[in-house]
Write an enzyme that holds these catalytic residues in place. Structure first.
Site: not given
Ligand code: EPZ
Length: 418
Positions: A22-23, A92, A116, A121-123, A304, A396
Site C-alpha cells: 500500500k505504502n 493522507r 490523523c 503528522r505535519p508536512i 506499522d 483501506r
Molecule cells: C508513512 O507515513 C506511512 N504511510 C505510514 O504508514 C508509516 O507509519 C510512516 O511512513 C512511518 O514509516 C504511507 O507511506 C502512506 P513519516 P508518513 O513522514 O510518510 C513526522 C500505515 O499504517 N513528520 O515518515 O506520513 C511525523 O509526524 C501508515 O500504513 C513531521 O514532523 O510518515 C511522524 O511523527 C501509518 N514533519 C514522523 O515524522 C513532516 O513533514 C514520521 O513520519 C513529515 C513527518
C-alpha cells in the site's frame, strides 16, 4: 454500517498470498503524472486507498484503467486544476499530488486536511523541501498553493527521516534543473520502489535506500512498466497471526529481508519460522517469552507493526514493553485489547504488557488502520465472538483480508450493523 464478525479459537493453516505494498502504490499512482506517456503499474493492491488516488487522477483528466492487479494511467490529457477537499481528504497520501504536480507543472493547488488519529503528522518537511527547490508555498486554512517559476536542484537536509517527505521531494526534483541531494533521507523499501519506478521513466536517481539520495534533473520522463513490491506490513501482520494460531501457515510473496526486525523479535520470543526465498512458514509455539520492542525508522522495528505485535505480547510469559518513537498517539488499540482481557498499561509513548492473558471476544472499534488489524488478530485468538466496528479503517490497507483469512480456516465475515 459494516463490521467484521470473528469466531475465535481456530487454528489457521494453508497459504496466504501477500498483495502489493500500500505504502508504495499510494506514491506510484500520483507519480505517474510525471510521465509524458502511458504508465502501467502491476501488483497494485485493490484497497480503498488506491481507489481514492485513481479517483483524483481521473478528476484531473488522466485516463485510468484498473484491471484486477494492475493499473494503466495515461497522464497526457491531465489538466492541472485545484484538487478539492472532498476527494483529497480521503487519505493522507494525497499529499504526493503536491510533489508530482509541482514537479511536472511547477504549480499545484490542493486542499490537504492535516492531522490523523495516530498523530499531528505535519508536512512541514515536505514544504521545506519544495521551498528549497525554489517554490513559493501559500497556505490558507487547509488550502495549499505551491508554485515556482523554475525548480532548481539543491542540497536538502531532513530533520526527520520522513518517508513522505523523502518521496515528495524526489517527485518535485526529478524534472528540476541540476542536482538535488536529500540528506537524512528515509530508507524504507517503498522509497526504493518509487525511485526504481522514476528511473524506469528516465529519471536519474541514485542512493535510494540509503540516507543520501541524489536526483539529477532531466528534461522529460517517458512512460514505463513497473511492479509494486510485496507489502511487508501486510506480510508481518499475517506472520504475527501465524505465530499466534498457525499450523504450517505459509505467507507467500514476501521479501524476507524487509521483515528482518520482526523475524528476529519472533525468534527471540521462541517463535520458529521457516524462511524461504519468497515465503515464510509459521507455527504457533507452546509458549512465548516476553520481549521489548522500540519502533524505529527502517530497518528498525516498523511502527506499522507495533499495534499488531502488541497482541502477540499479551500472550508472552512475563512483562513485555513497547516504546513507540515515530507517532505520538499510536496506542488507541490498547483500551480495546484490555476490554478483551489483556493487561496493558501505557505511560506516554511506552506500554507495559503483562501476560499471558486469555482474551475473550466482545464488541470493539477500529480507530485506525493498524489498530484495526490488531483487533482482528486479537479476535482470532479470543474465546467466543468479536464484532469490530469502523471496519473501513481495515479495508483501506488489507486487500481481501476476510477472504485470505477464511481460506486458511478463520471464521470471519463482514456483517451489516445498524
Ligand atoms: C508513512 O507515513 C506511512 N504511510 C505510514 O504508514 C508509516 O507509519 C510512516 O511512513 C512511518 O514509516 C504511507 O507511506 C502512506 P513519516 P508518513 O513522514 O510518510 C513526522 C500505515 O499504517 N513528520 O515518515 O506520513 C511525523 O509526524 C501508515 O500504513 C513531521 O514532523 O510518515 C511522524 O511523527 C501509518 N514533519 C514522523 O515524522 C513532516 O513533514 C514520521 O513520519 C513529515 C513527518
Amino acid at each position: 454500517m459494516k463490521a467484521i464478525k470473528i469466531e475465535g479459537g481456530k487454528t489457521l493453516s494453508g497459504s496466504i498470498r501477500v498483495s502489493g505494498a500500500k505504502n508504495s502504490a499510494v506514491a506510484l499512482i500520483p507519480a505517474a503524472i510525471l510521465a509524458s506517456d502511458k504508465v502501467t503499474i502491476c501488483n497494485v493492491p485493490d484497497i480503498t486507498d488506491t481507489d481514492a488516488l485513481a479517483e483524483i487522477l481521473t478528476f484531473l483528466g488522466a485516463k485510468v484503467n484498473r484491471a484486477s492487479e494492475s493499473i494503466v494511467i495515461d497522464p497526457t490529457s491531465i489538466e492541472n486544476k485545484e484538487i478539492p477537499s472532498e476527494i483529497s481528504k480521503k487519505l493522507r497520501a494525497s499529499y504526493y499530488f503536491m510533489g508530482a504536480l509541482l514537479g511536472k507543472y511547477k504549480k499545484v493547488s490542493m486542499y490537504f486536511p492535516g492531522g490523523c488519529s495516530i498523530g499531528k503528522r505535519p508536512i512541514n518537511l515536505h514544504l521545506k523541501g519544495f521551498e528549497s527547490l525554489g517554490a513559493k508555498v501559500t497556505i490558507e486554512k487547509d488550502k495549499y498553493l505551491v508554485e515556482a517559476d523554475e525548480l532548481k536542484g539543491c542540497p536538502i537536509y531532513l530533520d526527520i527521516a520522513s518517508v513522505g517527505a523523502t518521496i515528495n521531494i524526489m517527485l518535485a526534483a526529478v524534472l528540476a534543473k541540476g542536482e538535488t541531494i536529500i540528506d537524512n533521507a528515509a530508507k524504507e523499501p517503498e522509497i526504493v520502489n518509487v525511485a526504481t519506478f522514476l528511473n524506469s521513466m528516465g529519471a536519474r536517481i541514485t542512493g535510494a535506500g540509503t540516507s543520501k539520495i541524489r536526483i539529477k534533473g532531466v528534461p522529460k520522463l517517458n512512460g514505463c512498466f513497473h511492479e509494486v513490491i510485496p507489502d511487508r506490513i501486510e506480510a508481518g501482520t499475517y506472520a504475527i497471526i501465524g505465530a499466534l494460531c498457525g499450523s504450517y501457515l505459509k505467507i507467500d510473496n514476501v521479501i524476507p529481508k524487509h521483515l528482518e526486525s520482526l523475524l528476529l523479535k519472533l525468534e527471540e520470543m521462541g517463535v520458529d519460522s521457516e524462511v524461504g526465498e519468497d515465503y515464510i512458514v509459521l507455527n504457533k509455539p507452546s509458549s512465548y517469552k516476553a520481549v521489548s520492542i522500540k519502533t524505529m525508522v527502517y530497518p528498525g522495528f516498523p511502527t506499522d507493526l507495533q499495534q499488531p505485535f502488541t497482541v502477540l505480547l499479551t500472550q508472552a510469559k512475563g512483562t513485555s514493553s513497547v516504546e513507540e518513537t515515530i507517532f505520538e498517539n499510536r496506542f488507541m488499540h490498547v483500551p480495546y485489547l484490555n476490554k478483551m482481557g489483556a493487561n496493558i498499561v501505557t505511560v506516554g509513548n511506552k506500554a507495559s504488557i503483562k501476560g499471558p492473558t486469555p482474551l475473550v471476544g466482545c464488541e470493539v472499534e477500529a480507530t485506525d488502520l493498524r489498530a484495526g488489524a490488531a483487533l482482528v488478530i486479537a479476535a482470532l485468538i479470543a474465546e467466543g465472538e468479536t464484532i469490530i466496528t469502523n471496519v473501513e479503517h481495515i479495508l483501506r490497507g488489507y486487500e481481501e483480508i476476510v477472504e485470505k483469512l477464511t481460506n486458511v480456516g478463520a471464521k470471519i465475515e463482514i456483517i451489516e450493523i445498524d
